[in-house]
Design a protein around this motif. Structure first.
Motif, PDB file in Angstrom:
ATOM      1  N   GLU A  92       6.134   1.410  -7.633  1.00  0.00           N
ATOM      2  CA  GLU A  92       4.685   1.621  -7.605  1.00  0.00           C
ATOM      3  C   GLU A  92       4.265   2.326  -8.890  1.00  0.00           C
TER       4      GLU A  92
ATOM      5  N   ASP B  40      -3.807  -4.326   4.506  1.00  0.00           N
ATOM      6  CA  ASP B  40      -2.901  -3.699   3.528  1.00  0.00           C
ATOM      7  C   ASP B  40      -2.964  -4.446   2.199  1.00  0.00           C
TER       8      ASP B  40
ATOM      9  N   PRO C 267      -6.730   2.735   2.537  1.00  0.00           N
ATOM     10  CA  PRO C 267      -6.388   3.624   1.413  1.00  0.00           C
ATOM     11  C   PRO C 267      -4.924   3.382   1.019  1.00  0.00           C
ATOM     12  N   GLY C 268      -4.671   3.187  -0.266  1.00  0.00           N
ATOM     13  CA  GLY C 268      -3.310   2.886  -0.736  1.00  0.00           C
ATOM     14  C   GLY C 268      -3.002   1.397  -0.733  1.00  0.00           C
TER      15      GLY C 268
ATOM     16  N   GLN D 285      -5.542  -0.892  -6.714  1.00  0.00           N
ATOM     17  CA  GLN D 285      -5.218  -0.180  -5.472  1.00  0.00           C
ATOM     18  C   GLN D 285      -6.401   0.690  -5.051  1.00  0.00           C
TER      19      GLN D 285
ATOM     20  N   GLU E 265      -5.473   6.610  -2.428  1.00  0.00           N
ATOM     21  CA  GLU E 265      -4.922   7.080  -1.146  1.00  0.00           C
ATOM     22  C   GLU E 265      -5.917   7.951  -0.389  1.00  0.00           C
ATOM     23  N   SER E 266      -6.696   8.741  -1.149  1.00  0.00           N
ATOM     24  CA  SER E 266      -7.584   9.678  -0.448  1.00  0.00           C
ATOM     25  C   SER E 266      -9.012   9.212  -0.583  1.00  0.00           C
TER      26      SER E 266
END
Ligand code: SAM
Length: 334
Positions: free
Chosen positions: A3, A162, A189-190, A330, A333-334
């Motif tokens: 990643e 996803d 997220p992610g 992407q 994540e947050s």
């Protein structure tokens, strides 16, 4: 695949300074032989297709997509799938997705990408959606196809994905910026979104395309599509749309796709052969509805335009290229 680190932004260009011409082909009388040798439950209203100028078109959201959905066009989309696999050395995608559980292929066409993805990711539940129910019925158990309009508001935010994939929406979609923002809101997220798309206007590096029927075809057809509101050259703009939507770790790859068997490089020669085969199958279909519905051309005039494009595109001294882009990003994540 590892990643990338947060906010990393990378660009890769798959082209040398110039695509080298295989000069032996220009004097080879067997030129062209290589090409010919490669050569859910639904309501009845969705299947009540529109028939026009000898071609069949989708019924759901009638008129919103200008290419046919008949056997000949579906064969072309299957060739296009093989072309993309060849370009990517048999990869279906480039994003570092890991093992996604929920995946969607937007405007899936004949569904080959979704089927191949489902086969190679048995843990994933894969959806393919399209205006036309033209996908096969015998498919892996983890793929399902839906009739849906991706330019309408989505209901997927409540059950996000996803991985969202979309390939070859040039000439199909009016508002890519809005669509990519919908993707952002509908991916976890992610999670990752990948678009693979064309700059739908040809060029040559040696001027050999100038004043050809091939170039005239794209001048006329692209003009009609653009006047009707469609995006015909999304490839080079994808990166900016991904940035505007809020994606991070954006990665851009650009591939030069030759039209024909003229490149010296063996891989490009094969790519060019597939590209010419699918292009010739699609020239008439590509322009028919756009020019007859929006520009008052007759069917016969479009057939002539397409046949001149085909003839000039076949000439051994015409070295047409298109750019194909793969952009992925992407959701933070947050
Ligand atoms: C050029 S084909 C590409 C198909 C497939 N993605 C592929 O790479 O083979 C474009 C597809 O987009 C579909 N399409 C066009 N507009 C659409 C929309 N608003 N919603 C859903 N599908 C759409 C068409 O029906 C067609 O199957």
């Amino acid at each position: 695949m590892t990643e990338p680190s947060a906010q990393e932004h990378t660009t890769t260009q798959h082209s040398s300074a110039n695509v080298e011409v295989d000069t032996s082909y220009e004097n080879d009388s067997s030129y062209g032989d290589e090409l010919s040798s490669y050569s859910t439950s639904l309501t009845s209203s969705v299947l009540d297709y529109r028939h026009e100028n000898g071609r069949r078109y989708h019924k759901y959201r009638d008129g919103s997509y200008l290419l046919p959905n008949d056997e000949a066009e579906n064969d072309r989309l299957d060739m296009l799938h093989e072309l993309c696999l060849e370009v990517l050395h048999r990869k279906l995608y480039l994003a570092p997705i890991g093992k996604p559980q929920r995946v969607i292929d937007l405007a899936t066409g004949t569904g080959l990408w979704a089927i191949d993805f489902a086969d190679s990711h048995p843990q994933a539940e894969v959806i393919g959606c399209d205006l036309s129910p033209i996908q096969p019925t015998l498919v892996p158990p983890n793929v399902k196809f839906l009739v849906d309009d991706i330019e309408s508001e989505w209901a997927y935010e409540r059950d996000p994905f996803d991985f969202i994939h979309a390939r070859y929406l040039a000439f199909s979609i009016k508002d890519f910026g809005k669509l990519i923002k919908q993707c952002y809101r509908s991916v976890k997220p992610g999670g990752w979104v990948e678009f693979q798309d064309w700059d739908g206007y040809p060029y040559s590096e040696d001027g050999s395309l100038d004043d050809t029927g091939f170039q005239r075809y794209y001048d006329e057809a692209n003009n009609a599509f653009e006047k009707a509101g469609y995006e015909v050259r999304p490839g080079p703009k994808l990166e900016e749309w991904f940035q505007d939507a809020g994606f991070v770790n954006i990665h851009v790859e650009k591939f030069q796709i030759p039209h024909g068997v003229w490149p010296k490089d063996k891989h490009l020669k094969k790519v060019g052969t597939w590209f010419q085969a699918q292009s010739e199958a699609g020239l008439e279909a590509g322009a028919l509805a756009a020019l007859t519905r929006y520009e008052q051309w007759t069917k016969e005039e479009v057939i002539l335009l397409a046949s001149q494009a085909r003839a000039d595109g076949r000439k051994r001294n015409v070295h047409a290229l298109f750019d194909f882009y793969i952009v992925y990003g992407q959701r933070p994540e947050s």
